[in-house]
Design an enzyme around this catalytic site. Structure first.
Site, PDB file in Angstrom:
ATOM      1  NE  ARG A 295      19.435 128.458 106.599  1.00  0.00           N
ATOM      2  CZ  ARG A 295      20.244 128.156 107.647  1.00  0.00           C
ATOM      3  NH1 ARG A 295      19.506 127.379 108.475  1.00  0.00           N
ATOM      4  NH2 ARG A 295      21.480 128.361 107.850  1.00  0.00           N
TER       5      ARG A 295
ATOM      6  N   PRO B  51      17.022 133.870 114.526  1.00  0.00           N
ATOM      7  CG  PRO B  51      15.980 135.268 113.379  1.00  0.00           C
ATOM      8  CD  PRO B  51      16.656 133.980 113.217  1.00  0.00           C
ATOM      9  CD  GLU B  52      16.931 130.263 120.286  1.00  0.00           C
ATOM     10  OE1 GLU B  52      15.843 130.388 121.203  1.00  0.00           O
ATOM     11  OE2 GLU B  52      17.810 129.412 120.192  1.00  0.00           O
TER      12      GLU B  52
END
Length: 273
Positions: free
Chosen positions: A112, A2-3
DNA sequence: AGTATCTCCTGCGTGC
DNA sequence: TGCACGCAGGAGATAC
């Protein structure tokens, strides 16, 4: 990963489904994210109404009367809305559910566990993670003069510099690579050596690339109800990121890939100076 | 203060 | 088919 465009798209996707609703409970299955989910979070949120969903950099801010839930998606995080009554099987790494009084669920998924879910009483801008952040890239405050002034005397590569959240928030690795390509600026150029004119060009491209990605994300990710909620990549065609060794789309020369601050950096030795 | 390096973590691609 | 391995990376923490 996600940017900023994905985070903004997420914000727009979930906001209509949870804003104005009362939280019945927070169900946490895994507290060990980037920082542990605070033990008090369940009691802070239960019974409170969500007043709105905002964004600061890549942080999502769920506003309630007495404070904010701060959520970061890290590298691999996503949020999805599960409509009341629909059964959505629990997947591995579904770390928490924010359950509304009408049974709508906001489910956080993050393999993660680089993301976080934290609490901050008002004003949320005083949270240590948010207090020192630079301007929003799409705001007027992020302009050539700002970038020029902030970069004087700095020897750091311009790519590293624009990825520093104290300079400007939300410019991640993908979009830093892309914006520098469009601006024709070598990623290793010392930030302090950029002329005002080149700052102007770079700022314009950072804004353009991010705005365009948000637009694309808006159409790709319209439906936040059901599905797997995985943003994935935007349909936009990348010029350099992930294209090391492939021909430059402008001059056809093979793109060069290097490491800059432990980050994959791709550029054209001919088009970027 | 500025800069470089380390760290968290899992999924995926690669080579045998 | 399975395993060991390297790699990716947002961004705070740590060490110069």
């Amino acid at each position: 990963m996600p940017e900023l465009p994905e985070v903004e798209t997420t914000r727009r996707g979930i906001e209509p489904h949870i804003s104005g609703k009362k939280i019945s409970e927070l169900i946490v299955r895994e507290r060990r994210l980037r920082w542990p989910i605070p033990a008090s979070l369940e009691s802070q949120l239960a019974g409170q109404e969500i007043l709105g969903v905002e964004r600061r950099g890549k942080y999502l801010l769920l506003r309630i009367a007495k404070g904010s839930l701060i959520v970061h998606l890290g590298m691999s995080g996503s949020l999805r809305v599960i409509a009341a009554g629909s059964d959505d099987a629990l997947k591995t790494h579904d770390h928490f559910d924010l359950v509304m009084a009408d049974s709508t669920r906001l489910r956080y998924h993050d393999p993660r566990r680089f993301g976080c879910a934290l609490w901050q009483a008002h004003p949320v801008s005083e949270h240590p993670l948010l207090a020192a952040l630079g301007p929003e890239p799409l705001a007027e405050e992020f302009n050539a003069e700002h970038l020029f002034a902030r970069s004087r005397g700095r020897k750091a590569p311009i790519k590293t510099f624009v990825m520093d959240s104290k300079v400007v928030v939300g410019v991640g690795n993908i979009y830093a690579n892309e914006a520098l390509f469009f601006a024709g600026i070598h990623p290793k150029r010392a930030a302090g050596k950029l002329s005002l004119a080149r700052c102007e060009v770079l700022v314009a491209w950072i804004k353009r690339v991010l705005a365009q990605a948000i637009e694309v994300g808006g159409t790709t990710l319209r439906d936040f109800v059901g599905g797997d909620g995985q943003p994935g990549y935007f349909a936009q065609s990348l010029q350099v990121y992930g294209r090391g060794g492939e021909p430059c789309r402008s001059c056809a020369k093979p793109l060069k890939e290097i490491r800059l601050g432990q980050r994959s950096t791709v550029y054209c030795t001919q088009c970027q100076r």
